[in-house]
Design an enzyme around this catalytic site. Sequence first.
Site, PDB file in Angstrom:
ATOM      1  N   SER A 166     -28.343  23.252   4.266  1.00 37.98           N
ATOM      2  CA  SER A 166     -28.139  22.904   5.665  1.00 37.98           C
ATOM      3  C   SER A 166     -27.119  21.761   5.757  1.00 37.98           C
ATOM      4  O   SER A 166     -26.001  21.917   5.287  1.00 37.98           O
ATOM      5  CB  SER A 166     -29.485  22.549   6.309  1.00 37.98           C
ATOM      6  OG  SER A 166     -29.384  22.529   7.711  1.00 37.98           O
ATOM      7  N   GLU A 228     -30.508  34.193   9.460  1.00 41.64           N
ATOM      8  CA  GLU A 228     -29.676  33.139  10.049  1.00 41.64           C
ATOM      9  C   GLU A 228     -28.434  33.718  10.723  1.00 41.64           C
ATOM     10  O   GLU A 228     -27.727  33.018  11.439  1.00 41.64           O
ATOM     11  CB  GLU A 228     -29.242  32.140   8.977  1.00 41.64           C
ATOM     12  CG  GLU A 228     -30.389  31.391   8.328  1.00 41.64           C
ATOM     13  CD  GLU A 228     -29.909  30.383   7.297  1.00 41.64           C
ATOM     14  OE1 GLU A 228     -29.755  29.215   7.660  1.00 41.64           O
ATOM     15  OE2 GLU A 228     -29.668  30.777   6.126  1.00 41.64           O
ATOM     16  N   HIS A 265     -33.808  30.196   7.783  1.00 43.14           N
ATOM     17  CA  HIS A 265     -33.153  28.944   7.403  1.00 43.14           C
ATOM     18  C   HIS A 265     -33.943  28.155   6.363  1.00 43.14           C
ATOM     19  O   HIS A 265     -33.346  27.527   5.486  1.00 43.14           O
ATOM     20  CB  HIS A 265     -32.925  28.085   8.652  1.00 43.14           C
ATOM     21  CG  HIS A 265     -32.037  26.899   8.414  1.00 43.14           C
ATOM     22  ND1 HIS A 265     -30.720  27.007   8.020  1.00 43.14           N
ATOM     23  CD2 HIS A 265     -32.278  25.562   8.505  1.00 43.14           C
ATOM     24  CE1 HIS A 265     -30.188  25.812   7.886  1.00 43.14           C
ATOM     25  NE2 HIS A 265     -31.120  24.914   8.175  1.00 43.14           N
TER      26      HIS A 265
END
Length: 289
Positions: A166, A228, A265
């Site tokens: 991330s 995602e 995610h």
Amino acid sequence: MMHKKMDKNVMDKTAASTEVTIKGTQQIPMQSSAGKREYQIFVSKPLEEPPSWGYPVIYLLDANSVFGTMVEAVRLQSRRPEKSGVVPAIIVGIGYATNGPFSSERYYDYTLPVAVSELPVRPDGSPWPSHGGAEDFLKFIEEDLKPEIDKRYKVDHDSQTLFGHSLGGLFALYVLFEKPYAFQTYIAGSPSLHWNKKWFREEEEKFLSRLNQGNGDISLLLGVGELEGTHKSGMNGNALELSKRLSLKDSRVNVQFNEFEGEGHLSVLPPLINRALRFALKRNVTGKK
């Protein structure tokens, strides 16, 4: 008789309990010399003796959330390197003084300065935490953390990996572009390229120029979860397009892109870690060249 046998197997409620720890791990508090920021460093050292050239090292961001997962994956899979493609390695997790899986301080450490007007809207509508400290954080890793690890352990300086997810994946790509030979392997999971997309596009040519000035090849694994792909940030598309551009522009970058089926995610982290270990450590299986 059956009653007595069962009594022997019942847990003694008066027995003192102890915390479970992972064998071979320790936690080291550290402070950055530049910004005086506080970190909790989690280290896992293999139980096996190091090879003559030292252990490979994986530097792991967001250690509070995934240190244990990676340590156990390495411990189990490195028992049979010839089968798994994973050799014993030191795991250095960079975390914070928090009991939660994440700290808001990561926003500062993992990002470049961006005008507030250019930032994406936060999901809950609240202001973003302080950001823009990636340069200082890289200095901490290079000037404070790496020398400390070198003093404590026998390290293979030709096999060092940076793993981030991330915003951590964004930081891993920042290091790749800014100082490509700081590590030999980069793992950028679900990288938040929408945060600094303009900067990365502008820096690509400079990055390729830096590659031409160094020695050796660099490996990059970009990994995202299939689920995602529907996110408005365009995370999967951004990562895929970056992998294509780097593959076409310079053959010295070994780029691999993986989209993990059925993963989101956060759920993408365990399969990404498994893939990352083979990607980063397989070349060490047959020994140092």
